[in-house]
Write a protein that holds these residues in place. Structure first.
Motif, PDB file in Angstrom:
ATOM      1  N   MET A  54      57.430 -95.390  28.080  1.00 52.93           N
ATOM      2  CA  MET A  54      56.123 -95.215  28.731  1.00 52.93           C
ATOM      3  C   MET A  54      55.891 -93.724  28.897  1.00 52.93           C
ATOM      4  SD  MET A  54      55.982 -98.249  31.634  1.00 52.93           S
ATOM      5  CE  MET A  54      54.315 -97.775  32.139  1.00 52.93           C
ATOM      6  N   PRO A  55      55.443 -93.039  27.828  1.00 49.91           N
ATOM      7  CA  PRO A  55      55.302 -91.577  27.886  1.00 49.91           C
ATOM      8  C   PRO A  55      54.247 -91.121  28.879  1.00 49.91           C
ATOM      9  CG  PRO A  55      54.323 -92.468  25.872  1.00 49.91           C
ATOM     10  CD  PRO A  55      55.056 -93.595  26.525  1.00 49.91           C
ATOM     11  N   HIS A  56      54.608 -90.072  29.629  1.00 42.62           N
ATOM     12  CA  HIS A  56      53.677 -89.373  30.514  1.00 42.62           C
ATOM     13  C   HIS A  56      53.022 -90.312  31.526  1.00 42.62           C
ATOM     14  CE1 HIS A  56      54.367 -86.277  27.576  1.00 42.62           C
ATOM     15  NE2 HIS A  56      53.764 -86.980  26.634  1.00 42.62           N
ATOM     16  N   THR A  57      53.798 -91.210  32.065  1.00 47.62           N
ATOM     17  CA  THR A  57      53.310 -92.113  33.104  1.00 47.62           C
ATOM     18  C   THR A  57      54.085 -91.875  34.394  1.00 47.62           C
ATOM     19  OG1 THR A  57      54.792 -93.832  32.268  1.00 47.62           O
ATOM     20  CG2 THR A  57      52.499 -93.936  31.566  1.00 47.62           C
ATOM     21  N   SER A  58      53.481 -92.244  35.504  1.00 45.54           N
ATOM     22  CA  SER A  58      54.114 -92.037  36.808  1.00 45.54           C
ATOM     23  C   SER A  58      55.240 -93.040  37.027  1.00 45.54           C
ATOM     24  CB  SER A  58      53.076 -92.192  37.922  1.00 45.54           C
ATOM     25  OG  SER A  58      52.654 -93.551  38.008  1.00 45.54           O
ATOM     26  N   LYS A  59      56.100 -92.701  37.960  1.00 43.03           N
ATOM     27  CA  LYS A  59      57.171 -93.616  38.343  1.00 43.03           C
ATOM     28  C   LYS A  59      56.606 -94.905  38.921  1.00 43.03           C
ATOM     29  CE  LYS A  59      61.158 -93.809  41.493  1.00 43.03           C
ATOM     30  NZ  LYS A  59      61.927 -93.042  42.499  1.00 43.03           N
ATOM     31  N   TYR A  60      55.493 -94.809  39.628  1.00 39.48           N
ATOM     32  CA  TYR A  60      54.886 -95.995  40.232  1.00 39.48           C
ATOM     33  C   TYR A  60      54.457 -97.001  39.169  1.00 39.48           C
ATOM     34  CZ  TYR A  60      51.797 -98.919  43.053  1.00 39.48           C
ATOM     35  OH  TYR A  60      51.199 -99.993  43.676  1.00 39.48           O
ATOM     36  N   LEU A  61      53.818 -96.532  38.100  1.00 36.69           N
ATOM     37  CA  LEU A  61      53.416 -97.437  37.024  1.00 36.69           C
ATOM     38  C   LEU A  61      54.630 -98.052  36.337  1.00 36.69           C
ATOM     39  CD1 LEU A  61      50.417 -95.550  35.357  1.00 36.69           C
ATOM     40  CD2 LEU A  61      50.354 -97.461  36.969  1.00 36.69           C
ATOM     41  N   ARG A  62      55.693 -97.298  36.241  1.00 31.92           N
ATOM     42  CA  ARG A  62      56.924 -97.815  35.639  1.00 31.92           C
ATOM     43  C   ARG A  62      57.552 -98.881  36.533  1.00 31.92           C
ATOM     44  NH1 ARG A  62      59.860 -92.407  33.011  1.00 31.92           N
ATOM     45  NH2 ARG A  62      58.267 -92.046  31.398  1.00 31.92           N
ATOM     46  N   ILE A  63      57.486 -98.664  37.834  1.00 32.36           N
ATOM     47  CA  ILE A  63      57.994 -99.683  38.760  1.00 32.36           C
ATOM     48  C   ILE A  63      57.184-100.970  38.624  1.00 32.36           C
ATOM     49  CG2 ILE A  63      58.241-100.292  41.208  1.00 32.36           C
ATOM     50  CD1 ILE A  63      58.896 -97.342  41.748  1.00 32.36           C
ATOM     51  N   MET A  64      55.869-100.838  38.523  1.00 32.62           N
ATOM     52  CA  MET A  64      55.018-102.009  38.330  1.00 32.62           C
ATOM     53  C   MET A  64      55.412-102.768  37.066  1.00 32.62           C
ATOM     54  SD  MET A  64      51.154-100.840  39.458  1.00 32.62           S
ATOM     55  CE  MET A  64      50.553-102.519  39.261  1.00 32.62           C
ATOM     56  N   ARG A  65      55.728-102.032  36.011  1.00 39.63           N
ATOM     57  CA  ARG A  65      56.103-102.644  34.728  1.00 39.63           C
ATOM     58  C   ARG A  65      57.409-103.427  34.858  1.00 39.63           C
ATOM     59  NH1 ARG A  65      55.651-100.865  29.213  1.00 39.63           N
ATOM     60  NH2 ARG A  65      56.796-102.347  27.918  1.00 39.63           N
ATOM     61  N   ILE A  66      58.414-102.843  35.484  1.00 37.26           N
ATOM     62  CA  ILE A  66      59.705-103.518  35.587  1.00 37.26           C
ATOM     63  C   ILE A  66      59.643-104.704  36.541  1.00 37.26           C
ATOM     64  CG2 ILE A  66      60.668-102.100  37.444  1.00 37.26           C
ATOM     65  CD1 ILE A  66      62.540-103.376  34.345  1.00 37.26           C
ATOM     66  N   VAL A  67      58.771-104.625  37.544  1.00 36.00           N
ATOM     67  CA  VAL A  67      58.579-105.775  38.434  1.00 36.00           C
ATOM     68  C   VAL A  67      58.072-106.972  37.638  1.00 36.00           C
ATOM     69  CG1 VAL A  67      57.119-106.669  40.287  1.00 36.00           C
ATOM     70  CG2 VAL A  67      58.288-104.488  40.583  1.00 36.00           C
ATOM     71  N   GLU A  68      57.268-106.722  36.633  1.00 32.40           N
ATOM     72  CA  GLU A  68      56.733-107.795  35.805  1.00 32.40           C
ATOM     73  C   GLU A  68      57.743-108.285  34.765  1.00 32.40           C
ATOM     74  OE1 GLU A  68      53.218-106.192  34.083  1.00 32.40           O
ATOM     75  OE2 GLU A  68      52.032-106.351  35.924  1.00 32.40           O
ATOM     76  N   GLU A  69      58.585-107.385  34.247  1.00 34.28           N
ATOM     77  CA  GLU A  69      59.421-107.727  33.091  1.00 34.28           C
ATOM     78  C   GLU A  69      60.892-107.958  33.410  1.00 34.28           C
ATOM     79  OE1 GLU A  69      58.935-105.160  29.785  1.00 34.28           O
ATOM     80  OE2 GLU A  69      56.750-105.209  29.842  1.00 34.28           O
ATOM     81  N   GLN A 162      49.313-102.295  44.523  1.00 34.05           N
ATOM     82  CA  GLN A 162      48.003-101.709  44.267  1.00 34.05           C
ATOM     83  C   GLN A 162      47.901-101.214  42.831  1.00 34.05           C
ATOM     84  OE1 GLN A 162      47.523 -98.712  47.341  1.00 34.05           O
ATOM     85  NE2 GLN A 162      46.339-100.114  48.598  1.00 34.05           N
ATOM     86  N   ALA A 163      46.765-101.465  42.198  1.00 33.92           N
ATOM     87  CA  ALA A 163      46.586-101.099  40.796  1.00 33.92           C
ATOM     88  C   ALA A 163      46.385 -99.599  40.609  1.00 33.92           C
ATOM     89  CB  ALA A 163      45.402-101.861  40.210  1.00 33.92           C
ATOM     90  N   ARG A 164      45.889 -98.904  41.641  1.00 32.39           N
ATOM     91  CA  ARG A 164      45.636 -97.470  41.515  1.00 32.39           C
ATOM     92  C   ARG A 164      46.936 -96.687  41.399  1.00 32.39           C
ATOM     93  NH1 ARG A 164      40.599 -95.023  43.544  1.00 32.39           N
ATOM     94  NH2 ARG A 164      39.010 -96.637  43.671  1.00 32.39           N
ATOM     95  N   ASP A 165      46.953 -95.744  40.492  1.00 31.46           N
ATOM     96  CA  ASP A 165      48.141 -94.941  40.244  1.00 31.46           C
ATOM     97  C   ASP A 165      48.347 -93.930  41.370  1.00 31.46           C
ATOM     98  OD1 ASP A 165      49.298 -92.848  37.477  1.00 31.46           O
ATOM     99  OD2 ASP A 165      50.377 -93.966  39.019  1.00 31.46           O
ATOM    100  N   THR A 166      49.591 -93.493  41.560  1.00 30.34           N
ATOM    101  CA  THR A 166      49.927 -92.475  42.548  1.00 30.34           C
ATOM    102  C   THR A 166      51.262 -91.849  42.188  1.00 30.34           C
ATOM    103  OG1 THR A 166      50.396 -92.036  44.891  1.00 30.34           O
ATOM    104  CG2 THR A 166      51.012 -94.194  44.042  1.00 30.34           C
ATOM    105  N   VAL A 167      51.463 -90.609  42.601  1.00 29.49           N
ATOM    106  CA  VAL A 167      52.759 -89.962  42.398  1.00 29.49           C
ATOM    107  C   VAL A 167      53.663 -90.156  43.609  1.00 29.49           C
ATOM    108  CG1 VAL A 167      51.782 -88.225  40.842  1.00 29.49           C
ATOM    109  CG2 VAL A 167      51.932 -87.737  43.304  1.00 29.49           C
ATOM    110  N   TYR A 168      53.174 -90.874  44.615  1.00 30.90           N
ATOM    111  CA  TYR A 168      53.944 -91.086  45.850  1.00 30.90           C
ATOM    112  C   TYR A 168      54.372 -92.545  45.912  1.00 30.90           C
ATOM    113  CZ  TYR A 168      55.162 -88.979  50.379  1.00 30.90           C
ATOM    114  OH  TYR A 168      55.832 -88.426  51.445  1.00 30.90           O
ATOM    115  N   ASP A 169      55.267 -92.941  45.029  1.00 29.12           N
ATOM    116  CA  ASP A 169      55.648 -94.353  44.887  1.00 29.12           C
ATOM    117  C   ASP A 169      56.342 -94.900  46.119  1.00 29.12           C
ATOM    118  OD1 ASP A 169      58.816 -93.889  44.094  1.00 29.12           O
ATOM    119  OD2 ASP A 169      57.491 -92.401  43.210  1.00 29.12           O
ATOM    120  N   ASP A 170      57.164 -94.082  46.803  1.00 30.95           N
ATOM    121  CA  ASP A 170      57.893 -94.591  47.968  1.00 30.95           C
ATOM    122  C   ASP A 170      56.950 -94.947  49.118  1.00 30.95           C
ATOM    123  OD1 ASP A 170      57.359 -91.914  48.077  1.00 30.95           O
ATOM    124  OD2 ASP A 170      59.272 -91.307  48.922  1.00 30.95           O
TER     125      ASP A 170
END
Length: 331
Positions: A54-69, A162-170
């Motif tokens: 997942m190039p150039h994506t935030s950690k939050y979006l990556r967490i969302m992805r792994i929660v699904e997969e 939340q669907a909105r992206d953020t750099v403050y995942d914690d």
């Protein structure tokens, strides 16, 4: 216990051998499937670890992805730059398994290092991880967790993030936890250490990024009842020094010199957290770190202003504008 193990690699970071060692260690006690998020495929990563690009994506979006997969409900997240205490993590997982928790975390220390800025960061981490965060959660107003090491139960978070992206995942995960009244567990044990920023430039850049993430989270929840907890978090982490300084100045103005000295020495002792060698740095922290918080404040106000401006333009029909939080990420 069936558990997924996940870490994140971005930019010029390299794969950590410590992560692979942790995977092999945990396999002695659990059924483990490991995942690594990367910007591009990395040959050095063992085939036993699933790579997700997942190039150039935030950690939050990556967490969302792994929660699904994730193949397993429980997911242990470890930042790539963390040096893990494997035995402590295994004990932590055993405590997590005993309860039906949605989210669990422990404490993070700093890697032993020399230098004034790393020493200040060690004190700041003691204040954050050992004092502020546990107190806020105990008072029922906590909303943040340390994002370096934590375990998440995907059964709770699927469809709730939340669907909105953020750099403050914690903080974003804490919002989901708080809004839904999910059960959580916080361990008093140190699960690992991280390398602190080495100079004031790196520290200020990190705090500006945190300011961006906080403004995103505040903006995204500005119409929600959860806003009050976000505001409490912001005050506790970034403005607690104001009443301290006001108290010291009041005492000095009223010639209560001894009282002012006792207050400063008492705070320094608490921040030393039982180690006399930290006392001098803790004393300096009281007077130096507020300027770091002021830099955070300026960055926060700038990002929050941009969020509202971009949102106003977007609502007026400027179709070429994207999600406000994503625009702010690029500033």
């Amino acid at each position: 216990m069936d558990i997924s193990l996940a870490t994140f690699i971005s930019g010029k970071e390299t794969f950590s051998d410590d992560f692979n060692e942790l995977q092999e260690y945990l396999k002695k006690y659990h059924n483990v499937q490991a995942y690594v998020f990367t910007d591009e495929y990395i040959d050095e990563i063992p085939n036993s670890i699933i790579q997700i690009n997942m190039p150039h994506t935030s950690k939050y979006l990556r967490i969302m992805r792994i929660v699904e997969e994730s193949l397993n409900d429980s997911i242990l997240f470890i930042d790539n730059d963390i040096i893990v205490d494997k035995d402590a993590v295994n004990r932590f997982l055993s405590e997590y398994r005993e309860g039906e928790y949605a989210l669990a975390w422990g404490r993070i220390g700093t890697t032993i290092n020399t230098g004034f800025v790393p020493a200040l960061i060690e004190i700041d981490k003691i204040l954050s991880h050992n004092i502020i965060r546990p107190c806020l959660w105990k008072l029922g107003v906590g909303i943040s967790l340390p994002g370096q090491i934590f375990v998440l139960n995907k059964k709770y978070f699927l469809g709730c993030m939340q669907a909105r992206d953020t750099v403050y995942d914690d903080l974003a995960l804490g919002v989901v936890l708080k809004k839904n009244h999910f059960p959580f567990f916080q361990s008093k044990e140190y699960l690992g250490t991280e390398m602190p920023k080495q100079n004031i430039h790196e520290l200020i850049r990190q705090r500006k990024r945190w300011a961006q993430g906080y403004s995103e989270t505040l903006y995204n929840n500005r119409k929600d009842s959860i806003l009050r907890y976000i505001l409490i978090h912001g005050f506790a982490y970034h403005f607690l020094w104001i009443p301290v300084w006001c108290g010291i100045i009041y005492m000095l103005v009223n010639r209560l010199i001894l009282s002012a000295m006792v207050l400063v020495l008492l705070i320094s002792s608490v921040l030393s957290w039982g180690k006399a060698k930290r006392f001098l740095v803790a004393f300096q922290y009281i007077f130096v770190f507020p300027f770091v918080h002021l830099n955070w404040l300026l960055a926060f106000l700038k990002n929050l202003y941009c969020s509202f401006i971009v949102s106003a333009k977007y609502s007026c029909g400027f179709s070429n504008l994207l999600n406000p939080s994503i625009i702010v990420n690029e500033i």
